[in-house]
Structures are given as C-alpha cells and as structure tokens.
Design a protein around this motif. Structure first.
Motif, PDB file in Angstrom:
ATOM      1  N   PRO A 250       3.651  -3.004  -5.624  1.00 53.89           N
ATOM      2  CA  PRO A 250       3.769  -3.926  -4.482  1.00 53.89           C
ATOM      3  C   PRO A 250       2.436  -4.508  -4.058  1.00 53.89           C
ATOM      4  CG  PRO A 250       3.964  -1.653  -3.745  1.00 53.89           C
ATOM      5  CD  PRO A 250       3.914  -1.613  -5.246  1.00 53.89           C
ATOM      6  N   LEU A 251       2.511  -5.660  -3.408  1.00 48.84           N
ATOM      7  CA  LEU A 251       1.315  -6.357  -2.959  1.00 48.84           C
ATOM      8  C   LEU A 251       1.613  -6.992  -1.608  1.00 48.84           C
ATOM      9  CD1 LEU A 251      -1.576  -7.359  -3.849  1.00 48.84           C
ATOM     10  CD2 LEU A 251      -0.434  -9.432  -4.650  1.00 48.84           C
ATOM     11  N   LEU A 252       0.740  -6.767  -0.628  1.00 47.67           N
ATOM     12  CA  LEU A 252       0.898  -7.379   0.691  1.00 47.67           C
ATOM     13  C   LEU A 252       0.266  -8.769   0.686  1.00 47.67           C
ATOM     14  CD1 LEU A 252       0.089  -4.371   3.061  1.00 47.67           C
ATOM     15  CD2 LEU A 252       2.331  -5.323   2.510  1.00 47.67           C
ATOM     16  N   ALA A 253       0.958  -9.718   1.326  1.00 49.62           N
ATOM     17  CA  ALA A 253       0.484 -11.099   1.305  1.00 49.62           C
ATOM     18  C   ALA A 253       0.834 -11.811   2.607  1.00 49.62           C
ATOM     19  CB  ALA A 253       1.101 -11.842   0.121  1.00 49.62           C
ATOM     20  N   PHE A 254       0.149 -12.934   2.824  1.00 50.60           N
ATOM     21  CA  PHE A 254       0.444 -13.818   3.951  1.00 50.60           C
ATOM     22  C   PHE A 254       0.755 -15.218   3.419  1.00 50.60           C
ATOM     23  CE2 PHE A 254      -1.899 -10.855   6.804  1.00 50.60           C
ATOM     24  CZ  PHE A 254      -0.980 -10.802   7.846  1.00 50.60           C
ATOM     25  N   PRO A 255       1.582 -15.989   4.128  1.00 46.52           N
ATOM     26  CA  PRO A 255       1.801 -17.390   3.753  1.00 46.52           C
ATOM     27  C   PRO A 255       0.507 -18.186   3.869  1.00 46.52           C
ATOM     28  CG  PRO A 255       3.478 -16.624   5.298  1.00 46.52           C
ATOM     29  CD  PRO A 255       2.400 -15.585   5.281  1.00 46.52           C
TER      30      PRO A 255
ATOM     31  N   CYS B 168       5.791  -0.254  11.243  1.00 48.37           N
ATOM     32  CA  CYS B 168       4.709   0.101  10.316  1.00 48.37           C
ATOM     33  C   CYS B 168       4.756  -0.820   9.096  1.00 48.37           C
ATOM     34  CB  CYS B 168       4.855   1.551   9.859  1.00 48.37           C
ATOM     35  SG  CYS B 168       4.638   2.763  11.172  1.00 48.37           S
ATOM     36  N   ASP B 169       3.635  -0.933   8.402  1.00 47.78           N
ATOM     37  CA  ASP B 169       3.605  -1.729   7.178  1.00 47.78           C
ATOM     38  C   ASP B 169       4.400  -1.053   6.072  1.00 47.78           C
ATOM     39  OD1 ASP B 169       2.062  -3.705   8.270  1.00 47.78           O
ATOM     40  OD2 ASP B 169       0.270  -3.285   7.070  1.00 47.78           O
ATOM     41  N   ILE B 170       5.169  -1.856   5.348  1.00 51.61           N
ATOM     42  CA  ILE B 170       5.859  -1.404   4.146  1.00 51.61           C
ATOM     43  C   ILE B 170       4.987  -1.806   2.961  1.00 51.61           C
ATOM     44  CG2 ILE B 170       7.902  -1.660   2.690  1.00 51.61           C
ATOM     45  CD1 ILE B 170       8.553  -0.223   5.241  1.00 51.61           C
ATOM     46  N   LYS B 171       4.435  -0.825   2.256  1.00 48.71           N
ATOM     47  CA  LYS B 171       3.528  -1.151   1.154  1.00 48.71           C
ATOM     48  C   LYS B 171       3.630  -0.178  -0.012  1.00 48.71           C
ATOM     49  CE  LYS B 171      -0.222   1.016   3.814  1.00 48.71           C
ATOM     50  NZ  LYS B 171      -1.544   0.780   4.435  1.00 48.71           N
ATOM     51  N   THR B 172       4.627   0.706   0.020  1.00 45.71           N
ATOM     52  CA  THR B 172       4.784   1.702  -1.037  1.00 45.71           C
ATOM     53  C   THR B 172       6.130   1.527  -1.722  1.00 45.71           C
ATOM     54  OG1 THR B 172       3.405   3.291   0.140  1.00 45.71           O
ATOM     55  CG2 THR B 172       4.862   4.172  -1.563  1.00 45.71           C
ATOM     56  N   PHE B 173       6.124   1.510  -3.042  1.00 50.33           N
ATOM     57  CA  PHE B 173       7.354   1.448  -3.829  1.00 50.33           C
ATOM     58  C   PHE B 173       7.474   2.728  -4.643  1.00 50.33           C
ATOM     59  CE2 PHE B 173       9.604   0.161  -7.803  1.00 50.33           C
ATOM     60  CZ  PHE B 173      10.846  -0.094  -7.229  1.00 50.33           C
TER      61      PHE B 173
END
Length: 203
Positions: free
Chosen positions: A81-86, A137-142
């Motif tokens: 996974p990868l966190l991103a912004f528009p 919370c941030d979702i960042k783990t798969f």
C-alpha cells in the motif's frame, strides 16, 4: 534552528511558510471537530468544497519531497500500500489541507478483481479513503495472508476486494472506495468517493 546572538531586543522571529502550513492544517482540523490528534470527529460536510478532491485530479505520494510527481501505475508494487493525496496539476497544488483527501492505494493482480471492483480500479490499482471509519486512524497496512487492510489502532479490518467492506473489528461501515482510471500510465481520480470518507466519535 539558526542561533541568534543576544542583543537585548525583543523582535519576534518571522513565521515561515512551513509553520503557516501547520497552523492552517490545525485550524482546518479544529473546524472539522478534531484536534491535532484527529480523534473526535471528521466528516466531509465540514470541509469547504474548494478543498476537496476533484474528478481529474492526479495523485502524489503523501511523503514526497520536492516537485510533485504524479503517481504512475509502475510506481506501485503488488500488495504494497501507498498513502497519497490528490494533486491539481493545472494549479500545481497538492490537496493536503484536509486528511479527508488522503487515500491508500493498493495494487492487486487484475485476475483477483471481480467485474465491479475492476471497474473501480486502474490497471489493478484500487484507492480507498485512508481514514478508518471507526476513529480516524490512518489505514496504511495490508495483510496479504488475509487480503485485508488493517487498522492497528483498534484492530478494524477491511476487504479491498469487496469494496472496502468490514472484515472485523469495531469499524461501523466500509472503507470508502475512490474510482480511478489511467491516462497513459498515470493514475487519475475518476469520480467521487462511493460513500463519504470520515468518522464520528464512537460511544
């Protein structure tokens, strides 16, 4: 921090652009009913329209430094996974003023996607709100063994192959999915979230 000689004067150091950005984000968070820890409430209707993502926006990595570089299909590894912004390319503006714009991207083998899920993806890349629907919370783990996103704050789990449905834990609703498309090899937001991102405080 740069050291200043003691001169007996009381001049105040100027507020630099980084500090202004922090203050702006904090103010937006408070306006949305959250403090700096973001755990009271966070809802899309509290965010001004001009700060929300827009169809046609590109995506940039959350922690990227320097000149924004739109994410391409090849930038994502399967199962990571990868966190991103528009990113509004015309205005050269990353839409990071609100956490509600943050998404978690996940590339999966297209053969694993059913027709409905594949229609929301771009070359096997799926996008979901990165804000857990339980307490934000941030979702960042798969977890590849279970094929679920995991929130380690309170152990909620979500199924990316089933439109973000809840697989376990206290989350009250699915993780909102964001449709994507490709422009060549570049990831592009193809429409609004299927359901509004955010959370409300749980009793």
């Amino acid at each position: 921090m740069e050291q200043r000689e003691t001169c007996g004067c009381t001049a105040q150091a100027p507020v630099d652009s980084t500090r202004r950005k922090i203050f702006k984000i904090a103010a937006l968070g408070l306006a949305a009913g959250v403090g700096l820890h973001g755990r009271a409430a966070l809802a899309l209707e509290t965010v001004p329209e001009e700060l929300r993502h827009a169809t046609g926006d590109l995506l940039v990595e959350e922690d990227a430094e320097g000149e924004p570089t739109p994410l391409k299909l090849t930038d994502l590894r399967v199962g990571k996974p990868l966190l991103a912004f528009p990113y509004d390319a015309a205005a050269k503006r990353i839409r990071s003023e609100t956490r509600l714009n943050k998404v978690v991207l996940l590339r999966l083998p297209e053969a694993e996607l059913d027709a409905e899920t594949k229609a929301l993806s771009a070359g096997g890349v799926l996008a979901f709100s990165a804000i857990c629907t339980h307490m934000g919370c941030d979702i960042k783990t798969f977890m590849g063994s279970e094929k679920v996103f995991a929130c380690f704050c309170h152990a909620s789990k979500f199924r990316p192959l089933e439109r973000g449905s809840v697989a376990g834990g206290p989350a009250p609703r699915a993780l909102p999915v964001l449709p994507l498309k490709l422009d060549g090899d570049t990831l592009v937001i193809a429409g609004p979230f299927a359901t509004p991102p955010g959370f409300t405080a749980q009793a």
